[in-house]
Scaffold this motif. Structure first.
Motif, PDB file in Angstrom:
ATOM      1  N   HIS A   1       2.718  -8.361 -11.675  1.00 25.90           N
ATOM      2  CA  HIS A   1       3.811  -9.014 -10.950  1.00 25.90           C
ATOM      3  C   HIS A   1       3.283 -10.149 -10.074  1.00 25.90           C
TER       4      HIS A   1
ATOM      5  N   LEU B   1      -2.830   3.187  -4.988  1.00 24.56           N
ATOM      6  CA  LEU B   1      -1.715   3.235  -5.926  1.00 24.56           C
ATOM      7  C   LEU B   1      -2.170   3.920  -7.218  1.00 24.56           C
TER       8      LEU B   1
ATOM      9  N   ASP C   1      -7.416   5.422  -9.599  1.00 25.55           N
ATOM     10  CA  ASP C   1      -6.340   4.719  -8.911  1.00 25.55           C
ATOM     11  C   ASP C   1      -6.767   3.297  -8.572  1.00 25.55           C
TER      12      ASP C   1
ATOM     13  N   THR D   1       7.563  -3.127  -3.766  1.00 30.34           N
ATOM     14  CA  THR D   1       6.211  -2.735  -3.363  1.00 30.34           C
ATOM     15  C   THR D   1       5.381  -3.955  -2.965  1.00 30.34           C
TER      16      THR D   1
ATOM     17  N   ILE E   1      -0.914   3.113 -13.172  1.00 30.83           N
ATOM     18  CA  ILE E   1       0.188   2.339 -13.768  1.00 30.83           C
ATOM     19  C   ILE E   1       0.824   1.417 -12.728  1.00 30.83           C
ATOM     20  N   ALA E   2       1.042   1.942 -11.511  1.00 32.21           N
ATOM     21  CA  ALA E   2       1.649   1.127 -10.456  1.00 32.21           C
ATOM     22  C   ALA E   2       0.721  -0.022 -10.059  1.00 32.21           C
ATOM     23  N   GLY E   3      -0.588   0.234 -10.026  1.00 27.70           N
ATOM     24  CA  GLY E   3      -1.544  -0.815  -9.683  1.00 27.70           C
ATOM     25  C   GLY E   3      -1.560  -1.932 -10.710  1.00 27.70           C
TER      26      GLY E   3
ATOM     27  N   ARG F   1       0.895  -2.724 -12.789  1.00 27.37           N
ATOM     28  CA  ARG F   1       2.174  -3.434 -12.717  1.00 27.37           C
ATOM     29  C   ARG F   1       2.227  -4.367 -11.503  1.00 27.37           C
ATOM     30  N   LEU F   2       1.629  -3.927 -10.380  1.00 27.34           N
ATOM     31  CA  LEU F   2       1.606  -4.771  -9.178  1.00 27.34           C
ATOM     32  C   LEU F   2       0.796  -6.033  -9.423  1.00 27.34           C
TER      33      LEU F   2
ATOM     34  N   THR G   1      10.909  -0.189  -6.593  1.00 26.66           N
ATOM     35  CA  THR G   1      10.570  -1.164  -7.623  1.00 26.66           C
ATOM     36  C   THR G   1       9.258  -1.856  -7.290  1.00 26.66           C
ATOM     37  N   ILE G   2       8.624  -2.421  -8.334  1.00 23.79           N
ATOM     38  CA  ILE G   2       7.345  -3.087  -8.126  1.00 23.79           C
ATOM     39  C   ILE G   2       7.528  -4.341  -7.271  1.00 23.79           C
TER      40      ILE G   2
END
Length: 369
Positions: free
Chosen positions: A58, A47, A30, A6, A50-52, A54-55, A2-3
Motif C-alpha cells: 500500500h 504486524l 512477523d 493501518t 500478511i498484514a506487513g 499488504r502495508l 483496513t490496511i
C-alpha cells in the motif's frame, strides 16, 4: 481494520511523537515496526506477515512505486495531511531474504522552521549565524552527519533573510524537504535532465540574491557553487564531512584552488544535535514524557572563520590547535552547565570515531581503485 487505516494510523502516531523515520523490518514470523525519535530507534510494535506485506504494498502504491518489483531497491514520495498539517513522506525499499522487503519512511513535516533563538544550545551561536547572513556574496558551508539538523538550520536562516532582509532566494534540493512560500524551490530530477549541475546553471540566470544548494557532491557542483559565490551571490550549501576543517580539504580534493576558496568561503559551520537533560526523566527521556512540548534536542555549532580559516586554507593538511569554540569544548561546556549528560558526550565520542573510521575506509577504497 483496513490496511489504509493501518497506514494512516501509523503515520499519524509517528508525526505526533515527532519521529523522523518509520522502519518496517521483515522477520521470520512477523514485521517489526520501529520509530526514530530524537535520534534514537524505539520499538513501536509488530504486524503479522500478511498484514506487513499488504502495508508495504500500500505504501509503495501511494508513492507511485512498482508494487510487483521486490528484487530491486526503489524510492518514491508523496504528500499527505495529518491533523491539518501537511507532511511530506519519502519512501525507500530494500530487498531482503526470501523476497521480502524492508521499508523506511522519512518524515518531513511541512511546518514553519524553528525559531532561530530556540535552535542553538548557546544563543551567541545564533547571533553569529545571523550576522553571517548580512554578506552580499560568498559561500557558507554547513557540515555534519545525516540527521544533524543542517537543512533545518539553513531553512530557518533562509526564511529570516527572505522576511527580514528582503532577499530573493532560490533553492536547489534533492528532494525538497520542506515547502516554503518565502522563496522559490527547485527539485533535482535526473530523469528530466535536472541535475545539481544543470539546475545550478539555470538558477544563476534567474537573478537570485541567495542560493541554497542542497549538497556539494562532486567537483562540477563545487566549481559552479564557487563561481556563483564569486559573481555576487550568497551561497548556502552542505557537505558530509567529519568536522569543519574537512570541508576545506574536500574542496581542495574537488580541484578548487586555495585562492578561490580564500576569496569565496566565508565560514564553515559544523553542526551536531545533542539531547538535553529532561527535568523529569533525566538523561533518558521517555517518548511519553509529560514535558513533550519541551525542546528535547538542541544544536551545537562550531564556526570556522576569520584567521583560523585562512590558516587552514594556506596550510591545508597541517593540524591546527583545537580552539575554544570546537564541538568537543562546546559539548563539555554544556555538560558543565547541566544541559547535557555525560552519556551524551560518550555517545558523541563514539560517533566521531565511527565517522573517522568510515572516512579512512573510503580513502583506502579510492586509493585501491
Amino acid at each position: 481494520m483496513t490496511i489504509e487505516r493501518t497506514a494512516d494510523l501509523l503515520i499519524s502516531q509517528a508525526v505526533r511523537l515527532n519521529a523522523s523515520d518509520i522502519h518496517i523490518i521483515p522477520r521470520r514470523q512477523d514485521y517489526l515496526i520501529k520509530l526514530r525519535i530524537h535520534g534514537e530507534l524505539a520499538n513501536h510494535g509488530n504486524l503479522p506477515p500478511i498484514a506487513g506485506e499488504r502495508l508495504i504494498s500500500h505504501l509503495k502504491f501511494m508513492a507511485s512505486m512498482d508494487i510487483g518489483e521486490k528484487r530491486k531497491p526503489q524510492s518514491g514520495s508523496w504528500q499527505t495531511h495529518i491533523s491539518n498539517t501537511s507532511v511530506a513522506l519519502r519512501i525507500s525499499t530494500l530487498p531482503s531474504t526470501l523476497y521480502k522487503e524492508s521499508l523506511v519512511i522519512r518524515i518531513f513535516p511541512q511546518k514553519h522552521s524553528l525559531f532561530l533563538e530556540k535552535m542553538s544550545l548557546f544563543p551567541n551561536s545564533i547571533i553569529k549565524l545571523i550576522s553571517l547572513m548580512s554578506h552580499s556574496h560568498g559561500m557558507l558551508i554547513f557540515t555534519g552527519p545525516t540527521g544533524s539538523g543542517k537543512t533545518s538550520t539553513i531553512y530557518s536562516l533562509a526564511e529570516h533573510c527572505a522576511s527580514e532582509l528582503n532577499r530573493n532566494i532560490i533553492t536547489l534540493e534533492d528532494p525538497v524537504e520542506r515547502q516554503s512560500d518565502q522563496f522559490l524551490q527547485m527539485q533535482v530530477n535526473e530523469k528530466a535532465g535536472i541535475s545539481y549541475q544543470t539546475g545550478l546553471k539555470a538558477v544563476l540566470r534567474h537573478d537570485p540574491d541567495m542560493i541554497f544548494v542542497g549538497e556539494i557532491r562532486d567537483a562540477e557542483t563545487a566549481e559552479i557553487a564557487v563561481r556563483a559565490a564569486m559573481t555576487g551571490h550568497l551561497v548556502l550549501t552542505s557537505m558530509h564531512t567529519r568536522n569543519a576543517e574537512g570541508a576545506v580539504y574536500r574542496l581542495l580534493e574537488f580541484g578548487i584552488k586555495p585562492l578561490e576558496i580564500e576569496q569565496t568561503l566565508i565560514s564553515v559551520i559544523a553542526q551536531r544535535l545533542v539531547s538535553l537533560l529532561c527535568p523529569f526523566c533525566g538523561a533518558k527521556c521517555s517518548k511519553y514524557c509529560a514535558s513533550s512540548d519541551r525542546i528535547k534536542r538542541a544544536a551545537v555549532f562550531e564556526m570556522l572563520e576569520g584567521e583560523r580559516l585562512e590558516t587552514i586554507i594556506q596550510g591545508a593538511g597541517k593540524s591546527v590547535v583545537e580552539h575554544a569554540q570546537s564541538l568537543k569544548r562546546l559539548i563539555r561546556k554544556g555538560i558543565a552547565l547541566g544541559y547535557i549528560s555525560h552519556e551524551e558526550y560518550s555517545r558523541w565520542i563514539i560517533q566521531k570515531h565511527e565517522e573517522a573510521a568510515s572516512e579512512r575506509s573510503k580513502l583506502f577504497s579510492n586509493q585501491n581503485q
